[in-house]
Enzyme design. Structure first.
Site, short mmCIF file in Angstrom:
data_model
loop_
_atom_site.label_atom_id
_atom_site.label_comp_id
_atom_site.label_asym_id
_atom_site.label_seq_id
_atom_site.Cartn_x
_atom_site.Cartn_y
_atom_site.Cartn_z
N GLU A 179 0.80 -1.05 -0.03
CA GLU A 179 -0.14 -0.04 -0.16
C GLU A 179 0.86 1.23 -0.23
O GLU A 179 1.91 1.20 0.78
CB GLU A 179 -0.85 0.10 1.28
N CYS A 206 -6.74 1.00 2.92
CA CYS A 206 -7.48 2.09 2.84
C CYS A 206 -7.46 3.11 1.68
O CYS A 206 -8.45 3.94 1.42
CB CYS A 206 -6.98 3.17 4.10
N ASN A 252 -12.52 -3.29 1.00
CA ASN A 252 -11.57 -3.15 1.98
C ASN A 252 -11.74 -2.84 3.06
O ASN A 252 -12.28 -1.58 3.36
CB ASN A 252 -10.49 -2.40 1.48
N GLU A 253 -12.21 -3.63 4.22
CA GLU A 253 -12.45 -3.18 5.57
C GLU A 253 -13.65 -2.21 5.54
O GLU A 253 -13.67 -1.35 6.46
CB GLU A 253 -11.20 -2.44 6.10
#
Length: 827
Positions: A60, A249, A381-382
């Site tokens: 990331e 994120c 994602n999350e």
């Protein structure tokens, strides 16, 4: 990436002697403490198959992992697109200094619609770029390639120099530019080594400049627009089975809209792969969720190419149009959702389509006519909104499976290892027949030692697990030991856990948003953390099949939860009143209505505490972890009651119990994670793990009655008189863990043992009748528990040796605080 403690660890440590494996001799009377264990194999039983792709890496763009990191570009803000709208400290000339008439312009004369800002230089003016960290790193004798896009209607001469404070670092180059926008190039050979270099461009006459670039010629595999060699080589040395990218994120945060004049062109936009392919001068730049800008010079094509170069499976992640990481929004724009679904189909065509297809043609023009062979893609994602996420995930999955049934579509379970979001997401994934679910969690070393059996009870017929992000909270050897112990459980459950990657991968030491990280670097050096060495050892010695085995354990937890009590806040101002702690027999241990002073309380954290209007008030709405404590660390079996009111800020209340010191406690975090959920967290030596979690928020101005009941190791929590939840903290943090696999190619048994304690582990090993050679190859990682690898010191380094005492039954002593792999050849 989920929110956790983000404190940068100090990197100064003392070198620790490494212990090597040797044949056992009777221990002298003064030897270190030794604990006895047994390991018993059952070679006749068939354990889980271990896929070649089980362990991988997660990249990331956090901690300047891309620009200023893996992406080898040496010029910062090369296209003058930095903006105060993205970061309050930025201007279009961030990292540049100008002499003479120099102005950044955004008008119709721009290079292209995606690259909107350019530099206007007057006659005799110049600009100088400072690069990253201390400056631009060049090495004597190495070649460096300069390029610039320039427009000079009347013609000009550009003089390009590499220098530092001591003088030139290479012979200056002159470039004649004339006419409309064109790309000009030059090459340098460094005459000196420096980490404080500067790139300067001067113009004899008026000119416009954009995309000012300097690349080392020596990139990883000499690829154009390539990767920084030492970082890429460290990643390649792991031999990862997959590369997950680009986040995190980074994927599902920011605006979901397209670039436009109205959106400001430069503001944070959710990561969209089409922004990152094609000629670099035509790629968009974007504000990064982690607080800086990204050039997208390292884009999807480069990710695919890197995965191919290191023999890893590419695993891209695309946004599901439900934001995460504290933003928690879901789009209802059908047209936008459909476009993103189509973009995902286009991505698969970009990766796998023939060179004659629309997006395969783009890939071919970039230099790769052959398909990349994509097999897995993750959506989302999350997300903290599991119902909203799963509804949209199904739209993506249906479209992908209809056109590309061979692709595995990966879902996820939110940002934590448990709680309401996790449970709801897993229920939806199971009911929906999802193939694979991505789990993320960042917990304390103790949590990893306690939860080695996490996947033992998972449904063997249900969705498979992709452990896409995990780490204990630190880069010390004790953190890596806990992760190693946990990895033995991942391998034992390789039929459920199909993929796993530590996170994050990279951190530039001068630009840290998150810690810990696997590989650290600056502009001239890189080094693997203790965690890196564990990951490398496991990745390089995976094996193909688990050989079932058992081991004796260590005595577990005993005695009640003990500790004082505390109050705290996180980015919030709050008032506390009527604190009362009573023993189980009803006697009062502490009572404070704050009608006087707060002399019973000790301020241990940040923030500003004072008694105001009969309440204890923390008034700094920006301060984090403002802990104050009261009472006796020996207290046990008590009830803590407090009345709390949020005054302002982002979150709610933190009510602590079982407080031993500032690094060891429990707290009930009410309205945490940007006031989206509440949880009980346990801190052990500063690292936190979540014990119980539920969705919920705290209202400003409302008084809440909070009650924590501690009995033995059982805790029950009440909010406004209603039972909220509870837990029993009685799980042992087992320091001795093992797993055994078989390497089908070499025929070797690989006995992997983690001894995460200060005592050596004298171990009787029974190979269950396996016929083996008497000599084993041994790799040992051992160091002081607090040791940390740095740029100049690597106390955690593998030591290889041989052990000649192998038999069907033999004894081996595993050093204190060690990870040891024995490779034993079968006959």
């Amino acid at each position: 990436m989920s929110r956790t403690t983000r404190t940068r660890l100090g990197l100064g440590v003392t070198a620790t002697a490494l212990l090597t494996a040797t044949a056992l001799v009777p221990a002298p009377a003064h030897a270190e403490a030794v604990t006895d264990y047994t390991i018993t194999l059952d070679p006749s039983a068939r354990g889980a198959a271990v896929d070649d792709t089980m362990y991988g890496v997660f990249f990331e763009d956090i901690n300047r992992a891309a620009d200023g990191g893996l992406y080898a570009e040496l010029v910062q803000n090369r296209s003058f697109e930095y903006s105060t709208a993205d970061n309050g400290s930025y201007t279009p000339l961030t990292s540049w200094t100008a002499e003479g008439a120099a102005e950044v312009v955004n008008d119709a004369g721009r290079l292209n619609e995606r690259n909107r800002h350019y530099l206007s230089l007057g006659a005799g003016a110049s600009v100088t770029n400072a690069g990253y960290n201390t400056g631009i790193r060049v090495e004597q004798g190495k070649r460096y390639d300069f390029s610039v896009w320039a427009r000079a209607e009347a013609g000009t001469t550009l003089t390009v120099t590499l220098k530092d404070a001591a003088g030139p670092l290479a012979t200056a180059r002159q470039v004649a530019a004339k006419g409309g926008w064109r790309k000009y190039t030059a090459a340098f050979t460094a005459t000196r080594t420096s980490s404080r270099g500067r790139l300067a461009v001067a113009s004899t006459d008026a000119a416009a400049l954009d995309m000012v670039s300097l690349f080392p010629r020596d990139t990883y595999r000499n690829q154009p627009n390539g990767l920084r060699k030492d970082l890429a080589e460290k990643i390649a040395a792991l031999r990862p089975g997959f590369v997950r990218f680009p986040g995190g994120c980074l994927v599902n945060t920011g605006s979901m809209e397209d670039y436009s004049e109205a959106s400001g062109w430069q503001r944070q936009r959710a990561y969209q792969w089409k922004d990152t392919v094609g000629p670099v001068e035509e790629r968009a730049t974007n504000a990064n969720f982690w607080g800086y800008n990204q050039s997208y010079g390292l884009g999807y094509y480069e990710y695919f190419r890197f995965a191919e170069d290191i023999g890893a499976m590419p695993l891209p992640v695309v946004p599901a149009l439900v934001t995460g990481c504290g933003q928690n929004r879901a789009t209802d724009d059908e047209a936008l959702l459909e476009r993103h679904v189509q973009d995902t189909l286009d991505l698969i065509e970009f990766a796998n389509g023939p060179a004659t297809s629309t997006w395969g043609k783009v890939r071919a023009r970039m230099g790769h006519p052959r398909p990349f062979g994509l097999t897995h893609i993750a959506v989302g994602n999350e997300e903290n909104l599991p119902e909203e996420f799963f509804a949209r995930f199904q739209r993506f999955r249906a479209a992908i499976e209809a056109k590309h049934p061979q692709i595995t579509v990966v879902s996820n379970s939110g940002p934590d290892d448990s709680g309401t979001t996790f449970d709801t997401a897993w229920r939806l994934n199971r009911e929906g027949g999802v193939d694979m679910v991505d789990e993320h969690y960042y917990n304390s070393p103790q949590w990893f030692l306690q939860n080695n059996d996490r996947y033992d009870s998972y449904d063997r017929q249900g969705p498979k697990v992709f452990l896409g992000e995990y780490a204990s909270q630190g880069n010390a050897w004790k953190n890596a030991l806990a992760e190693a112990a946990y990895m033995t459980g991942l391998e034992r459950n390789a039929d459920v856990v199909k993929l796993a990657s530590y996170a994050p991968l990279l951190a530039n030491e001068d630009y840290v948003q998150w810690s810990p990280d696997m590989i650290w670097f600056n502009n001239h050096a890189s080094w693997g953390s203790a965690n890196y060495e564990v990951q490398k050892l496991f990745m390089n010695n995976t094996g193909d099949r688990v050989i079932p085995s058992t081991a004796t354990g260590t005595p577990g937890v005993s005695g009640p939860i003990t500790g004082a009590v505390g109050l705290s806040t996180w980015a919030t101002s709050a008032a506390y009143d009527d604190v009362r702690v009573t023993a189980a027999d009803g006697s009062t241990l502490l009572g404070d209505d704050f009608s006087g002073d707060a002399s019973q309380w000790t301020h241990r954290g940040a923030g500003t505490w004072s008694v105001q209007d009969g309440a204890y008030v923390q008034s700094d709405a920006a301060a984090e972890n403002t802990l104050v404590t009261a009472g006796d660390p020996a207290w046990h079996d008590y009830d803590l009651r407090v009345r709390a009111t949020k005054r302002s800020g982002k979150e709610g209340f933190l009510v602590a119990f079982g407080v031993k010191d500032t690094g060891n406690y429990y707290w009930w975090n009410l309205g945490g994670w940007n006031n989206t959920r509440s949880a009980v967290e346990q801190a052990v030596d500063g690292g936190k793990s979540t014990l119980v979690s539920r969705a919920g928020s705290i209202e400003t101005g409302r008084a809440y009655d909070i009650h924590v009941k501690v009995r033995g190791r059982q805790v029950t929590l009440y909010l406004d008189g209603q039972e909220w939840g509870g837990f029993t903290d009685d799980k042992p943090a087992e320091p001795f863990r093992q797993v055994v696999t078989e390497d089908a190619r070499t025929g070797e048994l690989i006995v992997k043992v983690v001894n995460a304690q200060d005592a050596a582990a004298r171990t009787a090993i029974d190979l269950g009748g396996a016929k083996v050679a008497s000599r084993a190859r041994v790799t040992t990682l051992a160091a002081d528990a607090d040791a940390v690898n740095t740029e100049t010191d690597a106390p955690v380094t593998p030591v290889t040796s041989a052990f000649s005492g192998v038999a069907e039954r033999f004894t081996y002593t595993f050093p204190a605080n060690s990870v040891t792999f024995l490779r034993i050849r079968q006959r």
